[in-house]
Design an enzyme around this catalytic site. Structure first.
Site, short mmCIF file in Angstrom:
data_model
loop_
_atom_site.label_atom_id
_atom_site.label_comp_id
_atom_site.label_asym_id
_atom_site.label_seq_id
_atom_site.Cartn_x
_atom_site.Cartn_y
_atom_site.Cartn_z
N ASP A 73 0.36 -1.37 0.08
CA ASP A 73 -0.05 0.38 -0.04
C ASP A 73 0.98 1.23 -0.15
OD1 ASP A 73 -2.60 1.31 -0.17
OD2 ASP A 73 -2.81 1.01 1.63
N ASN A 89 -10.22 -3.15 -7.25
CA ASN A 89 -8.79 -2.95 -8.25
C ASN A 89 -9.62 -2.26 -10.12
OD1 ASN A 89 -6.32 -3.35 -6.68
ND2 ASN A 89 -7.51 -1.59 -5.76
#
Length: 244
Positions: free
Chosen positions: A20, A68
């Site tokens: 991340d 995503n």
């Protein structure tokens, strides 16, 4: 700094990583999000090298989630091209270090050129047994568990499996990669404190290590610190501390 992996008494067999912070890393430097992803690819290489040195047998990275797909098409296209580019440029490192590549997720949703390039590397590294690199692509843990439930239900309906045989092991056996052991350590970068639909079943007893470092800044030294933290954990699996 010399990293003494041999000084660690406990090494996790399987480490999972939620990578991340690529976008925030790039934003701080006035760069595009794709530039952050490119630098993040270098961190993947660094972690694979460090894992091989430490003796970690399995590394799983959360590269692209089912959620995503909601990102802007240009970013998705850039990520897919970056994946192919990385395989073209760095596949030799997998061979040099006897690393097998596996992919988990909704493989059929990936663009055909990406699937073909991935399959080429999967086939070329299938015989390696020292280390395994798992990429979670178009992956969502709830979908994985639902897919396992559907397979089991179909077998019960067809008489291939009895209802009393449906237990935890049966579900585990129907997940995407049933032969890969559960992670013992889960690392998440950028300070986020959530699982984000990643390996919900497999991480039931994993130790968590959260770092404020953005993924592009996470290299060999940071990986060593994560293993150091794991080395100091007392893993009880619901039992009591040995000292109690």
């Amino acid at each position: 700094m010399t990293l003494d992996f041999q000084s660690l008494e406990k090494i996790p067999k399987h480490v999972a990583l939620i990578m991340d912070g690529n976008g925030r890393w790039a934003q701080q430097r006035g760069l595009s999000r794709l530039e952050g992803h490119k630098e993040g690819a270098q961190s993947v290489r660094a972690v694979l090298r460090a894992a091989a040195q430490a003796g970690v047998e399995y590394i799983t990275v959360y590269a692209f989630s089912t959620e995503n797909w909601k990102r802007p098409p240009a970013e998705i296209d850039g990520l897919m091209k970056l994946l192919v580019h990385s395989l073209n440029e760095y596949e030799q490192e997998l061979h040099d270090n006897n690393i097998r590549l596996l992919v988990m997720g909704q493989f059929d949703r990936l663009p055909l050129p990406v699937r073909m390039r991935l399959q080429k590397t999967i086939d070329a590294t299938a015989h390696y047994t020292d280390h395994t690199f798992v990429i979670a692509l178009s992956y969502g843990s709830r979908t994985e568990i639902a897919d396992a439930a559907k397979q089991i239900a179909a077998k019960v309906k067809a008489g291939e499996m009895k209802l009393k045989e449906v237990n935890e092991q049966a579900i585990a056996n129907h997940l995407y990669l049933p032969d890969v052991p559960d992670p013992e350590l889960m690392i998440r970068t950028s300070g986020e404190l959530r699982l984000s639909n990643f390996l919900l079943w497999q991480l039931s007893y994993a130790e968590f290590y959260i770092t404020d470092d953005y993924w592009p800044d996470f290299r060999e030294e940071q990986f060593f610190h994560a293993l150091e933290a794991f080395n100091g954990r007392d893993r009880r699996y619901g039992g009591m501390n040995k000292k109690q």
